[in-house]
Design a protein around this motif. Structure first.
Motif, PDB file in Angstrom:
ATOM      1  N   VAL A   1      23.404  45.212   2.917  1.00 52.79           N
ATOM      2  CA  VAL A   1      23.936  45.811   1.697  1.00 52.79           C
ATOM      3  C   VAL A   1      23.084  45.404   0.499  1.00 52.79           C
ATOM      4  O   VAL A   1      22.767  46.229  -0.375  1.00 52.79           O
ATOM      5  N   GLU A   2      22.683  44.136   0.449  1.00 54.09           N
ATOM      6  CA  GLU A   2      21.898  43.646  -0.687  1.00 54.09           C
ATOM      7  C   GLU A   2      20.532  44.327  -0.751  1.00 54.09           C
ATOM      8  O   GLU A   2      19.990  44.530  -1.849  1.00 54.09           O
ATOM      9  N   ILE A   3      19.959  44.670   0.401  1.00 54.50           N
ATOM     10  CA  ILE A   3      18.666  45.368   0.384  1.00 54.50           C
ATOM     11  C   ILE A   3      18.782  46.690  -0.365  1.00 54.50           C
ATOM     12  O   ILE A   3      17.949  47.030  -1.206  1.00 54.50           O
TER      13      ILE A   3
ATOM     14  N   ARG B   1      21.159  47.505  -2.541  1.00 54.71           N
ATOM     15  CA  ARG B   1      21.484  47.244  -3.942  1.00 54.71           C
ATOM     16  C   ARG B   1      20.257  46.777  -4.719  1.00 54.71           C
ATOM     17  O   ARG B   1      20.094  47.099  -5.901  1.00 54.71           O
ATOM     18  N   SER B   2      19.382  46.030  -4.051  1.00 57.55           N
ATOM     19  CA  SER B   2      18.181  45.550  -4.735  1.00 57.55           C
ATOM     20  C   SER B   2      17.237  46.686  -5.099  1.00 57.55           C
ATOM     21  O   SER B   2      16.362  46.522  -5.962  1.00 57.55           O
ATOM     22  N   ARG B   3      17.410  47.835  -4.442  1.00 59.58           N
ATOM     23  CA  ARG B   3      16.618  49.022  -4.781  1.00 59.58           C
ATOM     24  C   ARG B   3      17.238  49.807  -5.931  1.00 59.58           C
ATOM     25  O   ARG B   3      16.719  50.842  -6.329  1.00 59.58           O
ATOM     26  N   GLY B   4      18.352  49.325  -6.447  1.00 55.03           N
ATOM     27  CA  GLY B   4      18.971  49.979  -7.590  1.00 55.03           C
ATOM     28  C   GLY B   4      20.106  50.913  -7.257  1.00 55.03           C
ATOM     29  O   GLY B   4      20.629  51.603  -8.145  1.00 55.03           O
ATOM     30  N   TYR B   5      20.544  50.933  -5.984  1.00 60.27           N
ATOM     31  CA  TYR B   5      21.617  51.839  -5.591  1.00 60.27           C
ATOM     32  C   TYR B   5      22.988  51.185  -5.777  1.00 60.27           C
ATOM     33  O   TYR B   5      23.139  49.971  -5.622  1.00 60.27           O
ATOM     34  N   LYS B   6      23.966  52.017  -6.110  1.00 58.24           N
ATOM     35  CA  LYS B   6      25.356  51.582  -6.145  1.00 58.24           C
ATOM     36  C   LYS B   6      25.907  51.713  -4.729  1.00 58.24           C
ATOM     37  O   LYS B   6      25.961  52.814  -4.191  1.00 58.24           O
ATOM     38  N   VAL B   7      26.284  50.610  -4.143  1.00 61.46           N
ATOM     39  CA  VAL B   7      26.753  50.612  -2.752  1.00 61.46           C
ATOM     40  C   VAL B   7      28.238  50.274  -2.741  1.00 61.46           C
ATOM     41  O   VAL B   7      28.642  49.174  -3.116  1.00 61.46           O
ATOM     42  N   GLU B   8      29.034  51.239  -2.312  1.00 63.88           N
ATOM     43  CA  GLU B   8      30.493  51.083  -2.274  1.00 63.88           C
ATOM     44  C   GLU B   8      30.933  50.884  -0.825  1.00 63.88           C
ATOM     45  O   GLU B   8      30.654  51.723   0.032  1.00 63.88           O
TER      46      GLU B   8
ATOM     47  N   ASP C   1      16.194  42.730   9.245  1.00 57.48           N
ATOM     48  CA  ASP C   1      15.165  42.258  10.165  1.00 57.48           C
ATOM     49  C   ASP C   1      13.899  43.106  10.115  1.00 57.48           C
ATOM     50  O   ASP C   1      12.904  42.770  10.782  1.00 57.48           O
ATOM     51  N   GLU C   2      13.919  44.191   9.366  1.00 64.87           N
ATOM     52  CA  GLU C   2      12.782  45.104   9.350  1.00 64.87           C
ATOM     53  C   GLU C   2      11.607  44.549   8.550  1.00 64.87           C
ATOM     54  O   GLU C   2      11.802  43.931   7.500  1.00 64.87           O
ATOM     55  N   PRO C   3      10.379  44.794   9.032  1.00 65.73           N
ATOM     56  CA  PRO C   3       9.208  44.418   8.216  1.00 65.73           C
ATOM     57  C   PRO C   3       9.118  45.293   6.972  1.00 65.73           C
ATOM     58  O   PRO C   3       9.725  46.370   6.905  1.00 65.73           O
ATOM     59  N   ASP C   4       8.335  44.855   6.014  1.00 61.34           N
ATOM     60  CA  ASP C   4       8.259  45.560   4.735  1.00 61.34           C
ATOM     61  C   ASP C   4       7.831  47.012   4.901  1.00 61.34           C
ATOM     62  O   ASP C   4       8.360  47.907   4.221  1.00 61.34           O
ATOM     63  N   TRP C   5       6.882  47.270   5.807  1.00 65.94           N
ATOM     64  CA  TRP C   5       6.387  48.649   5.940  1.00 65.94           C
ATOM     65  C   TRP C   5       7.481  49.571   6.463  1.00 65.94           C
ATOM     66  O   TRP C   5       7.553  50.751   6.067  1.00 65.94           O
ATOM     67  N   SER C   6       8.344  49.056   7.332  1.00 67.64           N
ATOM     68  CA  SER C   6       9.428  49.866   7.879  1.00 67.64           C
ATOM     69  C   SER C   6      10.484  50.161   6.817  1.00 67.64           C
ATOM     70  O   SER C   6      10.999  51.284   6.725  1.00 67.64           O
ATOM     71  N   LEU C   7      10.813  49.143   6.016  1.00 71.05           N
ATOM     72  CA  LEU C   7      11.735  49.367   4.899  1.00 71.05           C
ATOM     73  C   LEU C   7      11.175  50.417   3.942  1.00 71.05           C
ATOM     74  O   LEU C   7      11.877  51.334   3.514  1.00 71.05           O
ATOM     75  N   GLN C   8       9.893  50.281   3.609  1.00 66.68           N
ATOM     76  CA  GLN C   8       9.282  51.230   2.685  1.00 66.68           C
ATOM     77  C   GLN C   8       9.277  52.637   3.261  1.00 66.68           C
ATOM     78  O   GLN C   8       9.474  53.617   2.538  1.00 66.68           O
TER      79      GLN C   8
END
Length: 303
Positions: A36-38, A40-47, A145-152
């Motif tokens: 969830v924090e990932i 939210r850290s991108r600027g999304y409102k997570v309900e 658990d995802e690497p940065d490239w996968s998240l991106q």
């Protein structure tokens, strides 16, 4: 096959995303909170729904409640995307009332993103049957658990940017272009002869699985062969088959040998060892979009 697939409008930071648990009971609370924090850290409102940690046996609540959460999120005009908490089992149970084009997925004036994999395959395929593209991508309990490239890669797709090709191990068979349909093999097999099973003409299948003994993989792929479905598909992309080891002290093929035996004679492009599945990396794969599978060079490319 839908005549035209709708890709939801790109997400933007500040958009509202709804978290639901349509399948198994939530057990990995720490991993879930990190996921969830990932977002939210991108600027999304997570309900998050209040009942996110409800347990009804192995399910995340009774069928009618889990379905209501999904319907409510889908029909909420403020919600731009739905994040699935975890997989397990249960999504097919909340689709029993849907009958093809009568799916509640067609009821929203603005299609939205549905993101998940594993048991969420059933929801993604149901959404595809309604003509809307979802994303086969990490769940909230796995995304940390995802690497940065996968998240991106995931954020690139849902925010409207192009995806880089994925590289695997080519088995030959030339090059094919078709509609990409990612899935967990076990869940997809159990959708046979249901309204959720799509027409496979012109499809590039993308399969992954976890904790299935090689003989079970063999049994499922043999069913696919005997059904005649594999004669219709244009190519097969294979991700990871995690923890599908040979049982101790039991004569067996390896899962790699089973895949080669059951798929290697189809005379279509096949690429294995692509970076998606239950163990990171789990590269995001859009559902229902045009893709090219190069069985000679071992490349899956999304248009």
């Amino acid at each position: 096959m839908p005549s035209q697939i709708i890709i939801p409008p790109p997400l933007q930071p500040g958009d509202l995303l709804r978290v639901i648990a349509p399948s198994g009971a939530l057990r990995e609370l720490g991993a879930f909170q990190r996921g969830v924090e990932i977002w939210r850290s991108r600027g999304y409102k997570v309900e998050i729904i209040p009942e996110i940690d409800v347990k009804w046996g192995y399910l995340a609540g009774k069928d009618e409640n889990r379905r209501d959460h999904l319907v409510s999120a889908w029909q909420d005009p403020e919600c731009r995307g739905i994040l699935c908490a975890r997989g397990g089992f249960g999504s097919t149970r909340i689709l029993e009332e849907d009958k093809g084009n009568e799916s509640f997925f067609v009821s929203s004036p603005t299609p939205k993103w549905l993101i998940g994999f594993s048991d969420i395959t059933a929801l993604l395929w149901s959404l595809y049957q309604a003509g809307i593209s979802g994303v086969h991508a990490p769940l909230l309990t796995t995304i940390a658990d995802e690497p940065d490239w996968s998240l991106q890669r995931l954020f690139d797709w849902v925010e409207g940017r192009a995806l880089a090709p994925l590289k695997g191990n080519g088995w030959g068979g030339g090059v094919a272009t078709g509609i990409l349909l990612p899935a967990n093999l076990t869940v997809a097999t159990h959708l046979f002869a249901t309204p959720i099973q799509p027409n496979m003409d012109g499809i590039i299948l993308a399969f992954e699985d976890v904790t299935e003994a090689p003989y079970r993989i063999d049994r499922m792929l043999t069913q696919w062969r005997m059904s005649g479905v594999l004669s219709k598909v244009r190519g097969i992309a294979l991700g990871s088959f995690s923890r599908c080891e040979v049982p101790q002290n039991v004569p067996s093929f390896s899962v790699e040998e089973v895949l080669r035996d059951r798929l290697g004679d189809l005379s279509i492009p096949i690429v294995s060892d692509l970076p998606f599945g239950h163990e990171a990396p789990n590269a995001a794969l859009p559902v229902g979009v045009q893709a090219t599978l190069d069985g000679d060079r071992g490349i899956l490319d999304i248009f």
